[in-house]
Enzyme design. Sequence first.
Site, PDB file in Angstrom:
ATOM      1  N   LEU A  10       0.585  -1.222   0.106  1.00 19.42           N
ATOM      2  CA  LEU A  10      -0.086  -0.179   0.051  1.00 19.42           C
ATOM      3  C   LEU A  10       1.006   1.274   0.075  1.00 19.42           C
ATOM      4  O   LEU A  10       1.807   1.397   0.837  1.00 19.42           O
ATOM      5  CB  LEU A  10      -0.816   0.133   1.216  1.00 19.42           C
ATOM      6  CG  LEU A  10      -1.637   0.974   1.757  1.00 19.42           C
ATOM      7  CD1 LEU A  10      -3.048   1.243   0.556  1.00 19.42           C
ATOM      8  CD2 LEU A  10      -2.382   0.920   2.985  1.00 19.42           C
ATOM      9  N   HIS A  11       0.506   2.308  -0.881  1.00 23.12           N
ATOM     10  CA  HIS A  11       1.274   3.461  -0.903  1.00 23.12           C
ATOM     11  C   HIS A  11       0.179   4.705  -1.383  1.00 23.12           C
ATOM     12  O   HIS A  11      -0.406   4.478  -2.324  1.00 23.12           O
ATOM     13  CB  HIS A  11       2.521   3.375  -1.466  1.00 23.12           C
ATOM     14  CG  HIS A  11       2.629   2.998  -3.058  1.00 23.12           C
ATOM     15  ND1 HIS A  11       2.351   1.845  -3.300  1.00 23.12           N
ATOM     16  CD2 HIS A  11       2.737   3.722  -3.963  1.00 23.12           C
ATOM     17  CE1 HIS A  11       2.583   1.662  -4.530  1.00 23.12           C
ATOM     18  NE2 HIS A  11       2.420   2.626  -5.259  1.00 23.12           N
ATOM     19  N   VAL A  12       0.490   5.657  -1.161  1.00 18.91           N
ATOM     20  CA  VAL A  12      -0.081   7.089  -1.590  1.00 18.91           C
ATOM     21  C   VAL A  12       0.747   7.917  -2.206  1.00 18.91           C
ATOM     22  O   VAL A  12       1.993   8.042  -2.034  1.00 18.91           O
ATOM     23  CB  VAL A  12      -0.667   7.924  -0.401  1.00 18.91           C
ATOM     24  CG1 VAL A  12      -1.336   9.152  -0.877  1.00 18.91           C
ATOM     25  CG2 VAL A  12      -1.332   7.152   0.643  1.00 18.91           C
TER      26      VAL A  12
END
Length: 171
Positions: A123-125
């Site tokens: 997960l990453h933004v």
Amino acid sequence: MAASNILWAPWRMPYIQGLTQKSPCFLCDYIRTPHQDRENLVLWRTPRCLVVLNRFPYNNGHLLIAPLRHIAALKEADDAEMLEMLKLVREAQKALTLAVQPHGFNVGMNFGRCAGAGLPEHLHVHIVPRWEGDTNFMSVCSDTKVISQSLAELYDQLSRLSQEHHLPAGL
């Protein structure tokens, strides 16, 4: 082929070579190697997250914010991780505003390869600074991006400004 028809992009070679890297997750590699933060372009480490310059940016200043835990989906993140990621989005926008003075930002997440995720398992933004008119003739006519600042130069600038302005704050 005339020399004028060649677009040199030597910075792409690490990306090409990295496609066959042994570790499936570069973010986890960065998390395990704090002594290589500058080399890995890790800007900030917090108790639950990591902020890193994207090595293959969409635009100058493209940052990634990821939890330290190797999780793929929002449903796997606990409340503390979610809050810290969002606070880091705020702090990243502050730092990038000081450093490169964008006119706006795109902030987003991609889930699954079909949705554009280059690393769907972690997960990453994405935080991407934007400027009025930053879609120029290079991208429109030749599907080519122009990045106007080296990653090392921007990393140093963001690191210095982060220290001067005590960023990330309030975590």
